[in-house]
Write a protein that holds these residues in place. Structure first.
Motif, mmCIF file in Angstrom:
data_model
loop_
_atom_site.group_PDB
_atom_site.id
_atom_site.type_symbol
_atom_site.label_atom_id
_atom_site.label_comp_id
_atom_site.label_asym_id
_atom_site.label_seq_id
_atom_site.Cartn_x
_atom_site.Cartn_y
_atom_site.Cartn_z
ATOM 1 N N UNK A 1 5.006 -11.612 -5.885
ATOM 2 C CA UNK A 1 6.390 -11.165 -5.512
ATOM 3 C C UNK A 1 7.161 -12.112 -4.745
ATOM 4 N N UNK A 2 8.454 -11.928 -5.269
ATOM 5 C CA UNK A 2 9.737 -12.599 -4.528
ATOM 6 C C UNK A 2 9.597 -12.157 -2.956
ATOM 7 N N UNK B 1 0.967 -1.182 0.065
ATOM 8 C CA UNK B 1 -0.102 -0.038 -0.003
ATOM 9 C C UNK B 1 0.941 1.194 -0.035
ATOM 10 N N UNK B 2 2.081 1.124 0.731
ATOM 11 C CA UNK B 2 2.858 2.333 0.668
ATOM 12 C C UNK B 2 3.735 2.562 -0.434
ATOM 13 N N UNK B 3 3.878 1.443 -1.332
ATOM 14 C CA UNK B 3 4.710 1.461 -2.353
ATOM 15 C C UNK B 3 4.187 0.246 -3.442
ATOM 16 N N UNK B 4 3.288 0.696 -4.339
ATOM 17 C CA UNK B 4 2.704 -0.185 -5.441
ATOM 18 C C UNK B 4 3.968 -0.695 -6.426
ATOM 19 N N UNK B 5 4.930 0.174 -6.454
ATOM 20 C CA UNK B 5 5.854 -0.579 -7.320
ATOM 21 C C UNK B 5 6.844 -1.557 -6.945
#
Length: 572
Positions: A407-408, A374-378
């Protein structure tokens, strides 16, 4: 002069028109027209059911190779053990120990492959009349691989030969310590090898850089089995078996099969024969420890590969994760029913405790991951850590969060002294490696666990599984593909697992009904085709994901689904 241009084949049309599934993937049929011709030829030449023939053709099996693929035999696939570098030296040193009645110490790993490898080697040496001690290191206090203190202890107890199984290839210091104390060391391993190997009498590892055997896909138990073939041959040359009966090495294939499936090595080539013949051995229930564990796990049918990966393997691992790491090897070597039953019951209890510890840790890790995303969608990878997590379950935590986020993930358990033990999970291309350990740094990522989800009705038409590049069913081709006998014949193409995935089928326009959640985030439903035929479907760990969201409002609707087929043998 006109310009010549390459003529590119047209892009394949998505199967059933599904260009983007619930998991965001297009569906494509596995067989192209050329493979379809091969499938027809396999069926016609060998009398193979069409369903099975299409699976074989989709996996690159030709007409001539179909019989050997359907009936893999060790006699055809097992190479001369001497193709492995250092094998002859290892067999010679082991034969010396047997003929001299030297005390041999077997040092294993704390996972299923390590336990099976230690039990396989230890059991054979004992039957050959050689005194044996088995040491499985504690995951928390000793960590992975040989250590100086264990080497000193084993030599102090009289070991003149130490054999490390499923570990040791990178154990420079501990192996040097054993040599300093006067013990020889033989390494039987399959993990990635450094360029500079430790000093030892022999290091048998198909993944060492100077090994040309092509056997790097074997589990450690497979390497041990080949070593015992070489040892038996060497003792035969020395006429040792004229004074005592030779152990039945084929009886150890149950351990090789269990280790091969649980260690998630590719079920191709020799490994397929190990698992196929090992399952046949296991069904006779002659190994008391495995019979007791099968009963404790409430496996009511003849064991299949998914039982090894999802029922038996986790219970043996539970000892190494949160209990006594030696329990697995002791169970597999148990010689009386009472001892076997007691250890199996202990592992069953530890596995229940492991599940609860894992559940709480996964909940905490999932919350961390949700906040981070949520803080960093990338964000492309997640590194999670907690002082409350048990080091033995961080790999499981990483796997669960990786499945949820796509994601890893690296998960670390922080110890009171500030050191962290961690494990990573990424995609299928991730390199294998040992868990990372230190105040900073990353753990080497392991490939995700493979195999079938638990339960007798596993993945039958599992909703939302969109990996249809493995599909073998054309739109509208139904025939008798859903009938139990056809599915039983499909099992002839197995065993299925890592590197040999279950075939995935498309179910076009099936009506869903009776969608219900059960267990820890699983879903089940009933599928009904246009002619009234029904299937039961299970989607594991999907209730909170995109498949669950799609199915939430799909009761009574027609929908395209994809999944694998199996026969429900529960209750006989």
């Amino acid at each position: 002069m006109s310009e010549s241009r390459a003529i590119l084949p047209p892009s394949p049309r998505p199967l059933l028109g599904v260009a983007c599934s619930a998991l965001g993937r297009p569906w494509y049929e596995r067989l192209d027209p050329a493979s379809g011709i091969v499938a027809a030829a396999i069926a016609q030449t060998h009398g193979t059911p069409d369903l099975v023939a299409r699976v074989l053709a989709g996996r690159g099996v030709g007409v001539a190779g179909a019989p050997a693929f359907l009936s893999p035999r060790l006699r055809d696939l097992l190479p001369d053990p001497s193709v492995l570098t250092d094998m002859d030296a290892a067999a010679s040193r082991l034969a010396d120990a047997v003929t001299r009645r030297e005390r041999v110490a077997v040092f294993g790993d704390y996972d299923v492959d390590g336990a099976c490898s230690a039990a396989l080697l230890g059991g054979y040496l004992r039957e050959a009349g050689c005194p044996v001690a088995i040491h499985i290191p504690d995951r928390i206090t000793e960590g992975y691989g040989p250590n100086d203190e264990a080497m000193r202890s084993l030599v102090g107890e009289g070991a003149r030969l130490i054999v490390t199984v499923d570990c040791g290839t990178a154990g420079h210091g501990p192996l040097a310590e054993a040599a300093r104390l006067g013990a020889d060391v033989v390494v039987l391993d399959h993990h990635g090898a450094p360029e500079e190997l430790p000093a030892a009498r022999a290091i048998v590892n198909p993944n060492r850089q100077d090994d040309l055997s092509g056997l790097g896909h074997l589990a450690a138990a497979g390497i041990v089995f080949m070593t015992l073939v070489a040892l038996g041959r060497e003792l035969r040359r020395r006429r040792y078996w004229t004074v005592r009966p030779e152990p039945d090495l084929m009886a150890g294939l149950d351990l090789v099969a269990l280790a091969t499936v649980a260690d998630v090595v590719p079920l191709t080539g020799l490994n397929r024969a190990f698992v196929r013949q090992g399952l046949a051995v296991m069904r006779h229930r002659r190994r008391l420890g495995l019979a007791a564990l099968i009963d404790a796990a409430r496996v009511e049918t003849a064991p299949e590969p998914w039982h090894l990966g999802f029922c038996l393997g986790p219970r043996i691992n539970a000892g190494g994760r949160i209990g006594d790491a030696s329990l697995g090897a002791r169970l597999l070597l148990a010689e009386d029913p009472a001892t076997a039953a007691t250890i199996a019951a202990t592992l069953e209890r530890l596995n229940d405790e492991r599940r609860e510890v894992e559940r709480l840790a996964v909940e905490e890790a999932s919350a961390m991951a949700d906040k981070a995303l949520a803080d960093d969608t990338t964000c492309r990878a997640l590194v999670l850590a907690s002082r409350d997590w048990h080091p033995g379950i961080v790999g499981l935590v990483a796997s669960r969060v990786k499945d949820k986020t796509g994601r890893p993930v690296f998960a670390f358990a922080i110890r009171p002294d500030g050191l962290a033990t961690g494990s990573g999970r990424a995609g299928p291309g991730a390199a294998r490696g040992a868990a990372g350990r230190g105040r900073a740094g990353a753990a080497a990522a392991h490939p995700p666990a493979a195999g079938r989800a638990p339960g007798p009705a596993r993945r039958a038409g599992a909703p939302g599984d969109a990996r249809l590049r493995r599909a073998v069913c054309r739109p509208g081709r139904r025939g008798g593909a859903h009938r139990p006998e056809a599915v039983r014949r499909l099992e002839d193409a197995g065993p299925f697992g890592s590197g040999q995935p279950e075939p995935v089928f498309a179910f076009g326009r099936h009506r869903l009904g009776d969608i219900r959640a059960f267990g820890s985030g699983h879903l089940r439903a009933t599928l009904r085709s246009g002619d009234g035929a029904t299937l039961r479907a299970v989607a594991f760990r999907s209730a909170d994901g995109p498949v669950g969201r799609l199915l939430a409002g799909a009761d009574g609707r027609e929908i395209n689904l994809a999944g694998s087929l199996s026969v429900d043998r529960g209750g006989g």
